[in-house]
Design a protein around this motif. Structure first.
Motif, PDB file in Angstrom:
ATOM      1  N   ILE A  38      -5.995   2.017  11.811  1.00 29.93           N
ATOM      2  CA  ILE A  38      -5.899   3.319  12.470  1.00 29.93           C
ATOM      3  C   ILE A  38      -6.678   4.335  12.160  1.00 29.93           C
ATOM      4  O   ILE A  38      -6.897   4.710  10.767  1.00 29.93           O
ATOM      5  CB  ILE A  38      -4.611   3.757  12.662  1.00 29.93           C
ATOM      6  CG1 ILE A  38      -3.720   2.789  13.359  1.00 29.93           C
ATOM      7  CG2 ILE A  38      -4.600   5.273  13.328  1.00 29.93           C
ATOM      8  CD1 ILE A  38      -1.954   3.207  13.194  1.00 29.93           C
ATOM      9  N   SER A  39      -7.949   4.550  12.812  1.00 31.38           N
ATOM     10  CA  SER A  39      -8.757   5.895  12.237  1.00 31.38           C
ATOM     11  C   SER A  39      -9.173   6.628  13.703  1.00 31.38           C
ATOM     12  O   SER A  39      -9.214   5.923  14.638  1.00 31.38           O
ATOM     13  CB  SER A  39      -9.932   5.206  11.341  1.00 31.38           C
ATOM     14  OG  SER A  39     -10.720   4.616  12.257  1.00 31.38           O
ATOM     15  N   TYR A  40      -9.095   7.890  13.622  1.00 31.33           N
ATOM     16  CA  TYR A  40      -9.451   8.707  14.685  1.00 31.33           C
ATOM     17  C   TYR A  40     -10.628   9.769  14.161  1.00 31.33           C
ATOM     18  O   TYR A  40     -10.780  10.142  13.239  1.00 31.33           O
ATOM     19  CB  TYR A  40      -8.320   9.654  14.778  1.00 31.33           C
ATOM     20  CG  TYR A  40      -7.162   9.087  15.618  1.00 31.33           C
ATOM     21  CD1 TYR A  40      -7.237   8.655  16.803  1.00 31.33           C
ATOM     22  CD2 TYR A  40      -5.862   8.950  14.730  1.00 31.33           C
ATOM     23  CE1 TYR A  40      -6.034   8.238  17.404  1.00 31.33           C
ATOM     24  CE2 TYR A  40      -4.852   8.309  15.483  1.00 31.33           C
ATOM     25  CZ  TYR A  40      -4.949   7.985  16.749  1.00 31.33           C
ATOM     26  OH  TYR A  40      -3.810   7.232  17.248  1.00 31.33           O
ATOM     27  N   SER A  41     -11.475   9.836  15.012  1.00 28.83           N
ATOM     28  CA  SER A  41     -12.748  10.489  14.942  1.00 28.83           C
ATOM     29  C   SER A  41     -12.439  11.800  15.506  1.00 28.83           C
ATOM     30  O   SER A  41     -11.496  12.051  16.702  1.00 28.83           O
ATOM     31  CB  SER A  41     -13.936   9.939  15.749  1.00 28.83           C
ATOM     32  OG  SER A  41     -13.897  10.120  17.084  1.00 28.83           O
ATOM     33  N   GLN A  49      -7.640  16.439  23.592  1.00 26.88           N
ATOM     34  CA  GLN A  49      -6.834  17.955  23.324  1.00 26.88           C
ATOM     35  C   GLN A  49      -5.758  17.678  22.753  1.00 26.88           C
ATOM     36  O   GLN A  49      -4.905  18.250  23.164  1.00 26.88           O
ATOM     37  CB  GLN A  49      -6.842  18.481  24.938  1.00 26.88           C
ATOM     38  CG  GLN A  49      -8.532  18.676  25.409  1.00 26.88           C
ATOM     39  CD  GLN A  49      -8.516  19.559  26.531  1.00 26.88           C
ATOM     40  OE1 GLN A  49      -7.481  19.766  27.476  1.00 26.88           O
ATOM     41  NE2 GLN A  49      -9.583  20.133  26.907  1.00 26.88           N
ATOM     42  N   ILE A  50      -5.614  16.801  21.685  1.00 21.01           N
ATOM     43  CA  ILE A  50      -4.483  16.624  20.808  1.00 21.01           C
ATOM     44  C   ILE A  50      -3.885  17.930  20.566  1.00 21.01           C
ATOM     45  O   ILE A  50      -2.647  18.147  20.488  1.00 21.01           O
ATOM     46  CB  ILE A  50      -4.567  15.604  19.802  1.00 21.01           C
ATOM     47  CG1 ILE A  50      -4.639  14.188  20.679  1.00 21.01           C
ATOM     48  CG2 ILE A  50      -3.254  15.643  18.836  1.00 21.01           C
ATOM     49  CD1 ILE A  50      -4.720  13.269  19.620  1.00 21.01           C
ATOM     50  N   PHE A  64       1.073   8.851  14.651  1.00 28.87           N
ATOM     51  CA  PHE A  64       1.805  10.062  14.456  1.00 28.87           C
ATOM     52  C   PHE A  64       1.178  10.541  13.017  1.00 28.87           C
ATOM     53  O   PHE A  64       0.636  11.840  12.844  1.00 28.87           O
ATOM     54  CB  PHE A  64       3.339  10.265  14.630  1.00 28.87           C
ATOM     55  CG  PHE A  64       3.756  11.543  14.069  1.00 28.87           C
ATOM     56  CD1 PHE A  64       3.939  12.698  14.608  1.00 28.87           C
ATOM     57  CD2 PHE A  64       4.231  11.443  12.812  1.00 28.87           C
ATOM     58  CE1 PHE A  64       4.463  13.809  13.960  1.00 28.87           C
ATOM     59  CE2 PHE A  64       4.718  12.570  12.007  1.00 28.87           C
ATOM     60  CZ  PHE A  64       4.947  13.661  12.703  1.00 28.87           C
ATOM     61  N   ASP A  65       1.584   9.586  12.044  1.00 26.46           N
ATOM     62  CA  ASP A  65       1.235  10.206  10.936  1.00 26.46           C
ATOM     63  C   ASP A  65      -0.278  10.459  10.588  1.00 26.46           C
ATOM     64  O   ASP A  65      -0.561  11.206   9.697  1.00 26.46           O
ATOM     65  CB  ASP A  65       1.694   8.834   9.918  1.00 26.46           C
ATOM     66  CG  ASP A  65       2.135   9.169   8.558  1.00 26.46           C
ATOM     67  OD1 ASP A  65       2.493  10.397   8.235  1.00 26.46           O
ATOM     68  OD2 ASP A  65       1.727   8.512   7.515  1.00 26.46           O
TER      69      ASP A  65
END
Length: 118
Positions: A38-41, A49-50, A64-65
């Motif tokens: 898991i990786s988010y840019s 729009q988290i 979530f973490d």
């Protein structure tokens, strides 16, 4: 696993999940294989729009973490019953827990209709 419906032992189960969750499952004695990480840019987080979200349904605690530091305090959390709900509660969050994904979709439809009608 303790119900007669499943009739399986831990040794008969392999869980396919992400790297972080695989480690958590393995610590509980399950065979778990990571099929992705898991990786988010920042672009993706901004796109969805988290930071402005009012409700997020979590399929996996590891997601979530990864983003918990940018979540608004007023956020409603939702998930299915199981480890995700358990882990959220361990972190002081009281999620709305649904018995099935279909139950969440039905609730969401009513929730969003009521929200927009207000």
């Amino acid at each position: 696993l303790s119900t007669s419906l499943i009739q399986s032992e831990i040794e008969q189960i392999t869980i396919l999940t992400n790297q972080t969750s695989a480690e958590r499952w393995a610590s509980k004695g399950y065979q778990a294989l990571a099929t992705y990480d898991i990786s988010y840019s920042l672009d993706l987080l901004d796109k969805y729009q988290i930071k402005k979200a009012e409700l997020i349904f979590w399929n996996c605690f590891a997601h979530f973490d990864q983003v918990k530091s940018i979540l608004p305090n007023s956020l409603l959390h939702a998930c299915l019953s199981g480890d995700t709900a358990y882990e959220l509660k361990k972190h002081g969050i009281d999620p709305i827990v649904f018995p099935t994904l279909n139950a969440f979709y039905q609730w969401k439809k009513k929730y969003t209709q009521a929200y927009y009608a207000a």
